[in-house]
Write a protein that holds these residues in place. Structure first.
Motif: not given
Length: 239
Positions: A70-82
């Motif tokens: 249902d979408f043409s493009f994705i950008h995802a990121f996950v990075m740690p904090l404290e």
């Protein structure tokens, strides 16, 4: 008396992922519009024992699939904090085919439908990493580890890239700026996992553009995410 250090335990690795080596006559040479470079990082692992992700980032275009999501493009990121929290961001561009022909049934209708573009960033629990690891395993991302393809002269967001870094220092990194690097089901799974956190009030502290920029600045040196800066800029425009 101080507790003794377990010498067998892997140390937490915060070094950046090394860039892919230049191909002979490839990116290091004069670019030729329409010419392509292909190479494979011989040092990229074919198997990763760790399941503890410390950095996840993916971009991918789905416009060339006969049955796109249902979408043409994705950008995802996950990075740690404290404090066992992580910074997560998701940008999903709605499929323009759906916008142009809303009266027709989409071939994958019912799976993560969107009324328009979606962009959100939030502080979420670290449990999201375990769910993303399941996606990595289910869709066998390791099989393409170290593969790099670059065609000169193409516009941005035409293909895709994925980076997964583990606590042990192991990593998955591959890219192709000409063609998608995952099938629609993998993209749907990533969107489903992240929206399960980003859209849940009890799990997410949704960030303002200013808060996102400040948090990203605090972690980008420790956990480099080259394209996440693009997300921050998009978030500032889109919120």
């Amino acid at each position: 008396m101080a507790a003794s250090k377990n010498e067998n335990a892997p140390e937490k690795n915060t070094q950046p992922i090394p860039p892919p080596p230049e191909a002979p006559g490839g990116r290091g040479g004069p670019p030729v519009c329409g010419g392509s470079d292909d190479w494979r990082d011989k040092n990229a692992p074919a198997q990763i024992d760790s399941k503890d992700i410390v950095l996840f980032q993916v971009e991918n275009s789905f416009t060339t699939f006969a049955e796109p999501p249902d979408f043409s493009f994705i950008h995802a990121f996950v990075m740690p904090l404290e404090n066992k929290k992580v910074l997560a961001g998701l940008y999903v561009r709605a499929n323009p085919w759906r916008r142009a022909r809303p009266e027709r049934n989409h071939p994958r209708k019912g799976q993560d439908e969107l009324d328009g573009d979606y962009i959100r960033a939030a502080v979420v629990p670290s449990a999201v990493f375990a769910e993303l690891q399941k996606v990595v395993e289910e869709y066998n991302f390791i099989k393409d580890n170290g593969r790099h393809h670059y065609t000169h002269g193409l516009p941005e967001n035409f293909g895709g890239s994925i980076t997964v870094k583990y606590q042990t220092g192991e990593h998955i990194f591959f890219e192709d700026n000409q063609s998608p690097i995952m099938d629609p089901r993998a993209g749907e799974a990533i969107v489903r996992v992240l929206r399960g956190y980003l859209d849940a009030p009890k799990k997410a502290k949704v960030l303002s553009p200013e808060e996102l920029a400040e948090l990203f600045k605090s972690v980008e040196d420790k956990y480099p995410a080259w394209r996440a800066r693009n997300f921050v800029n998009q978030y500032q425009r889109g919120k």
